[in-house]
Design a protein around this motif. Structure first.
Motif, PDB file in Angstrom:
ATOM      1  N   GLY A 159     -22.983  51.838  17.960  1.00 57.11           N
ATOM      2  CA  GLY A 159     -22.303  51.558  19.224  1.00 57.11           C
ATOM      3  C   GLY A 159     -21.687  50.175  19.256  1.00 57.11           C
ATOM      4  N   GLY A 160     -22.425  49.182  18.765  1.00 61.37           N
ATOM      5  CA  GLY A 160     -21.907  47.818  18.752  1.00 61.37           C
ATOM      6  C   GLY A 160     -20.705  47.661  17.836  1.00 61.37           C
ATOM      7  N   MET A 161     -20.732  48.353  16.694  1.00 62.93           N
ATOM      8  CA  MET A 161     -19.613  48.263  15.759  1.00 62.93           C
ATOM      9  C   MET A 161     -18.391  48.992  16.310  1.00 62.93           C
ATOM     10  N   ASN A 162     -18.603  50.111  17.000  1.00 61.84           N
ATOM     11  CA  ASN A 162     -17.476  50.789  17.632  1.00 61.84           C
ATOM     12  C   ASN A 162     -16.836  49.914  18.710  1.00 61.84           C
ATOM     13  N   GLN A 163     -17.667  49.151  19.416  1.00 59.72           N
ATOM     14  CA  GLN A 163     -17.116  48.240  20.414  1.00 59.72           C
ATOM     15  C   GLN A 163     -16.285  47.158  19.736  1.00 59.72           C
ATOM     16  N   ARG A 164     -16.722  46.702  18.583  1.00 56.19           N
ATOM     17  CA  ARG A 164     -15.949  45.715  17.824  1.00 56.19           C
ATOM     18  C   ARG A 164     -14.620  46.318  17.349  1.00 56.19           C
ATOM     19  N   VAL A 165     -14.655  47.596  16.953  1.00 65.47           N
ATOM     20  CA  VAL A 165     -13.421  48.277  16.561  1.00 65.47           C
ATOM     21  C   VAL A 165     -12.461  48.332  17.747  1.00 65.47           C
ATOM     22  N   MET A 166     -12.976  48.624  18.935  1.00 70.16           N
ATOM     23  CA  MET A 166     -12.132  48.657  20.124  1.00 70.16           C
ATOM     24  C   MET A 166     -11.496  47.293  20.391  1.00 70.16           C
ATOM     25  N   ILE A 167     -12.258  46.220  20.162  1.00 67.84           N
ATOM     26  CA  ILE A 167     -11.713  44.871  20.337  1.00 67.84           C
ATOM     27  C   ILE A 167     -10.616  44.619  19.317  1.00 67.84           C
ATOM     28  N   ALA A 168     -10.840  45.061  18.070  1.00 69.45           N
ATOM     29  CA  ALA A 168      -9.822  44.897  17.027  1.00 69.45           C
ATOM     30  C   ALA A 168      -8.547  45.643  17.398  1.00 69.45           C
ATOM     31  N   MET A 169      -8.683  46.859  17.933  1.00 71.34           N
ATOM     32  CA  MET A 169      -7.507  47.629  18.348  1.00 71.34           C
ATOM     33  C   MET A 169      -6.788  46.946  19.502  1.00 71.34           C
ATOM     34  N   ALA A 170      -7.565  46.360  20.416  1.00 80.74           N
ATOM     35  CA  ALA A 170      -6.952  45.645  21.539  1.00 80.74           C
ATOM     36  C   ALA A 170      -6.172  44.429  21.051  1.00 80.74           C
ATOM     37  N   LEU A 171      -6.705  43.744  20.048  1.00 75.14           N
ATOM     38  CA  LEU A 171      -6.046  42.546  19.525  1.00 75.14           C
ATOM     39  C   LEU A 171      -4.847  42.890  18.651  1.00 75.14           C
ATOM     40  N   ALA A 172      -4.744  44.137  18.220  1.00 74.10           N
ATOM     41  CA  ALA A 172      -3.645  44.527  17.330  1.00 74.10           C
ATOM     42  C   ALA A 172      -2.283  44.330  17.980  1.00 74.10           C
TER      43      ALA A 172
END
Length: 345
Positions: A159-172
Motif C-alpha cells: 500500500g505504501g509503495m502504491n501511494q509512492r507510485v501515485m505521487i510519482a504519477m502526480a509529479l510526472a
C-alpha cells in the motif's frame, strides 16, 4: 482578494446533487484563495465537503452534480470549460492524490506504462526518454530498483509503495498544485511519516503549492502554513496554522482540537463534540453548528454568520457571532498539536 501571487481562486463555489428529482446543496458558496508555493490544510469531519470542493473545481463530479461559481487557475477560468482544457489542467497544472491508491491505479497495466502515459500526455515525452524519466521519478519517491519495478503490476506493490507510485504519477506532469486527499489513511505510522516527509521535500524542491485534506490535525499542524476548517459545506474558519492551533476562534475548531489526547499532565477524559454532522438535506436554520454548540443562543438561529476577523491583521477569520466567548468553551489546545504547530510558526 486577488494578488499577483495567487495560483487558484475559488469564488462562491456551490454544488447541488440531484436525487429523486430534486436537488440538495452540498457546498454553500466556498471562497478560497491559494498562493503559489503555499501549503494549505483543509480539515473537518467526514461529509463536510473537503474532497467535494476540489473535485468540483476540477470537474470530477458526476452528471448528477450541478456546479456553479468561479474557479480560476493563474487568472484563467477553468470551471465549466471543455474537456480538452480540463484534461490539460488535470495532471498538468493540478494533480490530485486520492486516499486509496489501489483503486486509482489500473490493475491491468504495469506501473511503467501508467507513469509514461502521464509523461506522454502532459510533457509530450515518448519512448526511451519517457522511460528514463519514469525511472527517475520512481527513484525520487524512494522505490529501489526502479528499472525492474516499472515492469511490475500494482498488486505486486505494498500500500505504501502504491501511494509512492501515485505521487510519482502526480509529479510526472510537473504540476503547480498538488492536492493530497487523505494520502496516508491506509498506511502504518512509519510509512505515513515517510510519505509526509516526501511530500514536504518535493513541495519545497519544486516550489509547488500543496493542499492537504485530512482528519489528522497533528499532521496538518506539521505540514501546512494555513488551515481552512469546513463544516456542512462551508468554511467556518481560515487562519495561519500556528494561530489557529494557539487561538482557535470557532467553537467547532476548538471542539476538534479538544478531542485530541494530551501527551503531558494527568490522564483526562477526551472532550467529544456532541451529536453528528447533519445531512445536507436537513440543515438547521442559521449557524449549522448551533445544535452541537454549547454557546448557541437565539442569535445563532437568525442567519448564517458571516466571516469576521479574529486577529488584528485580518489573516485569521471565523464565522461565529460569539468569537469573544469561544476561549472559555473547551480546554486548551492539545500539547501534541501545539508542538507540531510551533514547528511551522
Amino acid at each position: 482578494m486577488s494578488t499577483p501571487s495567487s495560483l487558484v481562486e475559488i469564488r462562491n463555489l456551490s454544488v447541488d446533487f440531484e436525487s429523486n428529482r430534486h436537488f440538495t446543496r452540498a457546498l454553500h458558496g466556498i471562497d478560497l484563495t491559494l498562493s503559489r508555493g503555499e501549503a494549505l490544510g483543509i480539515v473537518g469531519e467526514s461529509g463536510c465537503g473537503k474532497s467535494i470542493t476540489w473535485m468540483a473545481a476540477l470537474g470530477l463530479l458526476g452528471r448528477n452534480a450541478r456546479v456553479s461559481g468561479s474557479v480560476t487557475l493563474g487568472g484563467r477560468e477553468i470551471l465549466g470549460t471543455d474537456d480538452a482544457t480540463l484534461s490539460c489542467v488535470r495532471g498538468g497544472r493540478i494533480a490530485m492524490i486520492f486516499q486509496d491508491p489501489s483503486s486509482s491505479l489500473n490493475p491491468l497495466h504495469k506501473i511503467g506504462w501508467q507513469i509514461t502515459e502521464a509523461l506522454r500526455l502532459h510533457q509530450g515525452m515518448w519512448g526511451q526518454a519517457a522511460r528514463k524519466e519514469a525511472e527517475r521519478l520512481i527513484d525520487r519517491v524512494g522505490i529501489a530498483n526502479a528499472r525492474q519495478r516499472l515492469g511490475e503490476y500494482p498488486h505486486e506493490f505494498s500500500g505504501g509503495m502504491n501511494q509512492r507510485v501515485m505521487i510519482a504519477m502526480a509529479l510526472a506532469g510537473n504540476p503547480d498544485l498538488l492536492v493530497a486527499d487523505e494520502p496516508t489513511t491506509a498506511l502504518d505510522a512509519t510509512i505515513q511519516a515517510q510519505i509526509l516527509d516526501l511530500l514536504d521535500d518535493i513541495r519545497r524542491e519544486r516550489g509547488m503549492a500543496l493542499v492537504l485534506i485530512s482528519h489528522d490535525l497533528g499532521m496538518v499542524a506539521e505540514m501546512t502554513e494555513r488551515v481552512a476548517v469546513m463544516y456542512c459545506g462551508r468554511i467556518v474558519e481560515d487562519s495561519p496554522t500556528s494561530d489557529l492551533f494557539a487561538n482557535p476562534a470557532h467553537p467547532y475548531t476548538r471542539g476538534l482540537i479538544a478531542a485530541l489526547p494530551r501527551i503531558d499532565g494527568p490522564r483526562q477524559r477526551l472532550m467529544a463534540i456532541p451529536g453528528t454532522v447533519p445531512p445536507p438535506s436537513a440543515l438547521p436554520p442559521g449557524c449549522t453548528f448551533s445544535p452541537r454548540c454549547m454557546l448557541a443562543d437565539e442569535d445563532c438561529l437568525q442567519c448564517v454568520p458571516p466571516m469576521r476577523s479574529a486577529s488584528a491583521d485580518d489573516r485569521h477569520v471565523a464565522a461565529c457571532v460569539h468569537l469573544g466567548a469561544v476561549s472559555s468553551f473547551v480546554p486548551k489546545t492539545s500539547a501534541v498539536v501545539q508542538a507540531s504547530a510551533a514547528g511551522v510558526a
